[in-house]
Motif scaffolding. Structure first.
Motif, mmCIF file in Angstrom:
data_model
loop_
_atom_site.group_PDB
_atom_site.id
_atom_site.type_symbol
_atom_site.label_atom_id
_atom_site.label_comp_id
_atom_site.label_asym_id
_atom_site.label_seq_id
_atom_site.Cartn_x
_atom_site.Cartn_y
_atom_site.Cartn_z
ATOM 1 N N GLY A 163 0.800 -1.234 0.000
ATOM 2 C CA GLY A 163 0.000 0.000 0.000
ATOM 3 C C GLY A 163 0.829 1.279 0.000
ATOM 4 O O GLY A 163 1.999 1.292 -0.365
ATOM 5 N N ARG A 164 0.200 2.343 0.464
ATOM 6 C CA ARG A 164 0.775 3.685 0.336
ATOM 7 C C ARG A 164 2.108 3.853 1.046
ATOM 8 O O ARG A 164 3.013 4.498 0.528
ATOM 9 C CB ARG A 164 -0.204 4.726 0.900
ATOM 10 N N LYS A 165 2.231 3.281 2.254
ATOM 11 C CA LYS A 165 3.435 3.531 3.043
ATOM 12 C C LYS A 165 4.680 3.054 2.285
ATOM 13 O O LYS A 165 5.684 3.749 2.230
ATOM 14 C CB LYS A 165 3.324 2.827 4.399
ATOM 15 N N ASP A 166 4.593 1.875 1.707
ATOM 16 C CA ASP A 166 5.774 1.317 1.051
ATOM 17 C C ASP A 166 5.871 1.658 -0.426
ATOM 18 O O ASP A 166 6.956 1.763 -0.969
ATOM 19 C CB ASP A 166 5.773 -0.213 1.182
ATOM 20 N N ASN A 167 4.736 1.785 -1.095
ATOM 21 C CA ASN A 167 4.802 1.850 -2.552
ATOM 22 C C ASN A 167 4.125 3.050 -3.208
ATOM 23 O O ASN A 167 3.767 2.987 -4.390
ATOM 24 C CB ASN A 167 4.259 0.545 -3.168
ATOM 25 N N PHE A 168 3.937 4.118 -2.448
ATOM 26 C CA PHE A 168 3.487 5.343 -3.109
ATOM 27 C C PHE A 168 4.392 6.466 -2.643
ATOM 28 O O PHE A 168 4.539 6.702 -1.453
ATOM 29 C CB PHE A 168 2.020 5.649 -2.796
ATOM 30 N N TRP A 169 5.005 7.118 -3.598
ATOM 31 C CA TRP A 169 6.023 8.111 -3.258
ATOM 32 C C TRP A 169 5.491 9.527 -3.471
ATOM 33 O O TRP A 169 4.871 9.818 -4.486
ATOM 34 C CB TRP A 169 7.247 7.886 -4.149
ATOM 35 N N GLU A 170 5.733 10.393 -2.480
ATOM 36 C CA GLU A 170 5.306 11.790 -2.611
ATOM 37 C C GLU A 170 6.461 12.704 -2.235
ATOM 38 O O GLU A 170 7.155 12.467 -1.258
ATOM 39 C CB GLU A 170 4.139 12.089 -1.655
ATOM 40 N N MET A 171 6.643 13.746 -2.993
ATOM 41 C CA MET A 171 7.732 14.678 -2.712
ATOM 42 C C MET A 171 7.384 15.530 -1.501
ATOM 43 O O MET A 171 8.206 15.840 -0.674
ATOM 44 C CB MET A 171 7.981 15.572 -3.917
ATOM 45 N N ALA A 172 6.101 15.915 -1.415
ATOM 46 C CA ALA A 172 5.662 16.777 -0.324
ATOM 47 C C ALA A 172 4.146 16.645 -0.246
ATOM 48 O O ALA A 172 3.564 15.783 -0.893
ATOM 49 C CB ALA A 172 6.067 18.215 -0.596
ATOM 50 N N GLU A 173 3.518 17.533 0.549
ATOM 51 C CA GLU A 173 2.072 17.432 0.685
ATOM 52 C C GLU A 173 1.338 17.637 -0.637
ATOM 53 O O GLU A 173 0.261 17.108 -0.859
ATOM 54 C CB GLU A 173 1.571 18.429 1.721
ATOM 55 N N THR A 174 1.952 18.442 -1.509
ATOM 56 C CA THR A 174 1.395 18.590 -2.852
ATOM 57 C C THR A 174 2.556 18.430 -3.825
ATOM 58 O O THR A 174 3.700 18.423 -3.411
ATOM 59 C CB THR A 174 0.766 19.988 -3.056
ATOM 60 N N GLY A 175 2.228 18.306 -5.105
ATOM 61 C CA GLY A 175 3.292 18.222 -6.105
ATOM 62 C C GLY A 175 3.416 16.842 -6.709
ATOM 63 O O GLY A 175 2.585 15.966 -6.464
ATOM 64 N N PRO A 176 4.487 16.643 -7.504
ATOM 65 C CA PRO A 176 4.664 15.401 -8.239
ATOM 66 C C PRO A 176 4.692 14.180 -7.319
ATOM 67 O O PRO A 176 5.272 14.247 -6.230
ATOM 68 C CB PRO A 176 6.033 15.570 -8.903
#
Ligand code: ATP
Ligand code: MG
Length: 908
Positions: A163-176
């Protein structure tokens, strides 16, 4: 033959160069122009702006090996370092990058090729993970999972979803942002270190050491607008990161990063000092690992200009050196020893990172100097901590408070992280937030500068004794050094004392960093946001000179000028002349007065609530933070800028007067929140009668507002929740900015052949023309396609008397293709036509047939469905007209070749 770490790094780079990537050198550990980040902590940091779309690079594929630190902030692995085999404070991240170029298919197959073909890893030991949203809101990454399952020799059951913790990457609260795929290696049952834990099961992303995360492939395909809103990006990117030390341990077939040729030699150097055998070393492994890891980090930090100090990055450098030294004590190493290990670091890394060899002397000197400093107080510090622990033994509270930790640091130089180590060795916890709070408080109270903000306690003792000697000898009075920063004339005096690295000297040599004490000074000490002055102190007879780059107040009554001896030998008793760098100071004064004008204008335009909540007054710019809930609109910003400039042109005089605090306050002077004021305060009034602005302020200011010249706002943005920030330039910098922008405008004028005033109109014209031309271009392409098609129309092969045409037309979009199928049907009363083309790298196919053939079993929708997989896509449509699109242009010919098969099979 196993490959060396250096070769493995090069293998990675060469492999991706062979796939069309450009090699980009590692960025510094200190991120350029990014105040939000203490250290570079991933390969993507230097490419952040490319992903955000605010920067472009001359390449779309890149490969690099990035120096990373994960020792502070969001990524802090310090607690694992020394305790496991796979986390470091400093490490290298290998990465390959696509900026809107290739995507998942290539990234996945290249990763597989490199690991299994080039490096020969066992396919059965490899596992991969793909994204599946546990909240069911974002689409699962089936695309990546499919590509993984297509890799030669992969075990399909080794493709897992997380799920999200391991396999979804975010640069910051918004953005790519986007899904990622990780590659893990099963090192075998013998690596499990949780065998005794009841219910433990080894697995990918589990909690034992059996499965090792090697590589993370991030697919950036969304832009996050809010916590619940994602939009697809116009172009997708690839960002990968592989742990260099981890892959080296795998390829060198050793069970720990510390056994690779990157770190084992450091362990050996330490063993040579302690005399431990390999077995003895492995019994006391934690100290060995910490020392090896921290020496490497500190060496890389110093090479990037981060030397030991008391705040920010410098604190981290100090902390890791001291922590390594403390672990050295556990091994019986009481003399400075880190330089010896650092020499090995420099040997190992200089080929890949030439800055290591270049800064060798600085690295070694800084390590030893810091160890010596620490040695003076460490025993006192540890004893003090032991007695704190002893005293709490019979109480409930098994915690070292923030205040206690801070006092240990301020008086004995014991960094919080060491206090935490010792506390936990005794079964105590420690309050990190409390420590940081006390630390901040102290920094604010003492008005300590950023670079020279040493903690008072560390060397206050020596300055107190200097103070007493100078008072006794009548060199200064009880008030201490006279401080009057408001004039700019050179000040004559004599060297009363010289201090270097906490020691009092009679004289100093060239190149030495020193602190000089004079009877009086006009150098400004950083305070109220205004930075300290720079300048020079020289011997009256010209024999020596010290370049001053900072000021501090180490203890009551003492003011020191911090600088480097650039010429000769300053001696106590020498007559001096001290000169503030005039130009720099005048730039600062313009910015300071402009800050007051801005504050007043914000009050007038936005309202009384817009109050200062922080500021920086430097020579090159000013920064002003103030309370305001919303972004400032463009036209408001223009009004604010205009009003500040109006006030400048009014050439108001500044009146600077000292008066009692009560009086100033009752007259309505503006005071700052959180600022401490004495009984008497200095007030700055701008505009005598009109009182444009009235503030309490100890800073230096121009005499008339006209001196500021001009004021230009650079940016407006958010500084924190409810706080906005404006940055601006004045005077010299504003002039430079205007020049720069004029130059750009002139250049565009030249390129477009118009005057500066006419540029906007001209560019609009060019853009309209461009639209027109691309429309014409499109029409011409259509005509060309028609001509190309007419020749094939004359020559159509027959299947059972029915004309069946399948052909490729270059560079035609689907609209054009559709027109061409009409042409075919105009010409042949009965027949089938299938045309393919490649538009912007993507294949399209249009198929059509005449009505009469539908009853004879032909269905173009089914036809395209059948052939679309060959172009890596899908399609469908009506019986007489259908369309398909895909990703693989190479498959177009074989797709069209299958048309005859379809007709033969289905035509009745
Ligand atoms: P882990 O879960 O092992 O801490 P991570 O999820 O924090 O790893 P990423 O941020 O994806 O790791 O970084 C990419 C790669 O860098 C990881 O796959 C790993 O191989 C390596 N890596 C991450 N942190 C460290 C570290 N502290 N020391 C050494 N290598 C690291
Ligand atoms: Mg991690």
């Amino acid at each position: 033959m196993t490959r060396s770490g250096t070769q493995i790094r090069q293998d990675f780079i060469d492999f991706f160069i062979s796939k069309g990537h450009t090699y980009v050198p590692s960025a510094s550990l200190v991120p350029g122009g990014d105040q939000t980040l203490l250290f570079t902590n991933a390969g993507m940091v230097q490419f952040k702006d490319v992903f955000l779309g605010t920067d472009h690079r001359p390449y779309t594929r890149a490969v690099n090996s990035q120096k990373c630190m994960r020792v502070a902030g969001k990524h802090n692995d310090l607690d694992d370092v020394g305790r496991d085999d796979t986390h470091h404070t400093f490490f290298e991240m290998l990465g390959n990058w696509s900026f809107g170029d290739y995507y998942k298919r290539e990234a996945i197959s290249w990763a597989w090729e490199l690991l299994t073909k080039k490096w020969g890893l066992d396919k059965n030991q490899l596992w991969t993970t793909c994204f599946k949203d546990e909240q069911g809101e974002i689409a699962a990454d089936e695309e990546a999972a499919d590509f993984w399952r297509e890799q030669p020799g992969i075990e399909p059951s080794h493709v897992l979803y997380f799920g999200r913790k391991d396999n979804f990457w975010e640069m910051a609260e918004t953005g790519p942002c986007g899904p990622c795929s990780e590659i893990h290696l099963d090192r075998g049952d013998e690596f499990c270190n949780k065998k005794d834990t009841p219910g433990h099961k080894c697995g990918v992303n589990g909690d034992c050491a059996r499965f090792l995360e090697l590589w993370n492939l991030v697919f950036i395909q969304y832009n996050r607008l809010s916590p619940t809103k994602l939009e697809p990006l116009p172009a997708c990117h690839v960002d990968t990161g592989m742990g260099f030390e981890r892959i080296v341990s795998v390829l060198q077939n050793v069970p720990s990063n510390y056994k690779t040729d990157l770190l084992l030699p450091l362990m050996k150097v330490i063993q040579a000092l302690t005399g431990d055998s390999d077995e003895e070393r492995d019994i006391r492994l934690t100290p060995y690992r910490v020392i090896a890891d921290h020496t490497r980090s500190a060496s890389f930090l110093i090479a990037d200009g981060v030397v030991p100090g008391n705040t920010g990055r410098n604190y981290v450098c100090r902390m890791i050196i001291r922590r390594a030294a403390r672990f050295g004590l556990k091994l019986g190493l009481n003399e400075p020893f880190l330089a010896k290990a650092a020499e090995k670091v420099i040997d190992i890394y200089s080929q890949a990172y030439p800055e290591m060899a270049k800064n060798k002397k600085t690295i070694l000197e800084n390590l030893t100097r810091e160890e010596k400093r620490f040695a003076k107080t460490i025993y006192a510090g540890i004893n003090e901590l032991q007695s704190i622990i002893e005293n709490k033994k019979d109480t409930e509270l098994k915690q070292i408070t923030g205040k206690e930790s801070f006092d240990l640091y301020a008086t004995h130089g014991l960094p919080f992280e060491i206090t935490k180590d010792i506390a936990s060795e005794n079964g105590y916890s420690s309050d990190g937030d409390g420590f940081r709070y006390e630390f901040e408080q102290h920094r604010v109270d003492s008005g300590a500068g950023k670079i020279f903000g040493r903690m008072g306690g560390e060397d206050a003792e020596i300055f107190r004794s200097i103070f007493e000697t100078l008072v006794d000898g009548k060199k200064i009075d009880k008030q201490g050094v006279t401080y009057d920063p408001y004039g700019l004339k050179p000040v004559e005096g004599e060297v009363l004392a010289i201090v270097s690295e906490g020691e009092q000297l009679d004289s100093a040599g060239e190149g030495e960093e020193v602190e000089l004490i004079l009877p009086k000074t006009n150098f400004y000490i950083e305070s109220g946001g205004q930075v300290a002055d720079w300048g020079t102190i020289e011997a009256v007879d010209g024999t020596w000179q010290v370049n001053i780059i900072g000021m501090r107040k180490p203890s009551a009554g003492m003011i020191t000028h911090v600088g480097i001896v650039t010429r000769g030998n300053p001696k106590v008793g020498d007559s001096t002349v001290a000169k503030v760098d005039r130009e720099r100071r005048q730039d600062i004064m313009r910015n300071h007065t402009a800050t007051h004008l801005l504050h007043a204008v914000l009050h007038k335009t936005l309202g009384e609530h817009a109050r200062q909540s922080g500021s920086l007054v430097a020579p090159e710019k000013l920064r002003f933070d103030f309370t305001h809930p919303d972004p400032i609109l463009q036209d408001q910003l223009e009004t604010i800028e205009a009003l500040v400039n109006e006030a400048i042109f009014s050439d108001y005089p500044l009146v600077k007067v000292e008066k009692p605090l009560d009086q100033a306050m009752s007259e309505g002077a503006m005071a700052l929140f959180g600022e401490k004021y004495g009984e008497t305060v200095r007030t700055i009034t701008i505009g005598e009668e009109t009182h444009f602005s009235y503030e309490l302020c100890g800073g230096t200011h121009v005499d008339e507002t006209g001196d500021i010249g001009v004021f230009i706002i650079l940016s407006e943005g958010s500084a924190a929740a409810g706080i906005r920030r404006i940055e601006a330039v004045t005077g010299r910098e504003a002039y430079k900015l205007i020049q720069k922008r004029f130059k750009i405008l002139k250049h565009i004028g030249k390129l477009t052949g118009s005057s500066m005033e006419g540029v906007a109109e001209k560019v609009t014209g060019i853009s309209d023309e461009l639209d027109e031309v691309s429309k014409e271009n499109h029409e011409i392409k259509q005509q060309l396609a028609t001509v190309e098609f007419s020749s094939s129309l004359n020559n159509v092969p027959l299947i059972d008397d029915i004309p069946v045409l399948s052909s490729i037309i270059s560079n035609a979009d689907s609209d054009t293709l559709r027109i061409l199928t009409d042409r075919f049907r105009d010409r042949y009363p009965s027949g089938i036509v299938v045309i393919g083309s490649v538009v912007e790298g993507k294949p399209v196919i249009i198929a059509a047939c005449t009505e009469d053939l539908v009853s004879r079993g032909i269905h173009t929708g089914n036809l395209v469905k059948e052939i679309a997989p060959l172009i890596g896509g899908s399609g469908g449509g009506r019986p007489t007209l259908a369309q398909a699109g895909g990703k693989d242009p190479e498959g177009l010919i074989s797709a069209l070749n299958k048309v005859t098969d379809y007709v033969r099979k289905n035509l009745k």
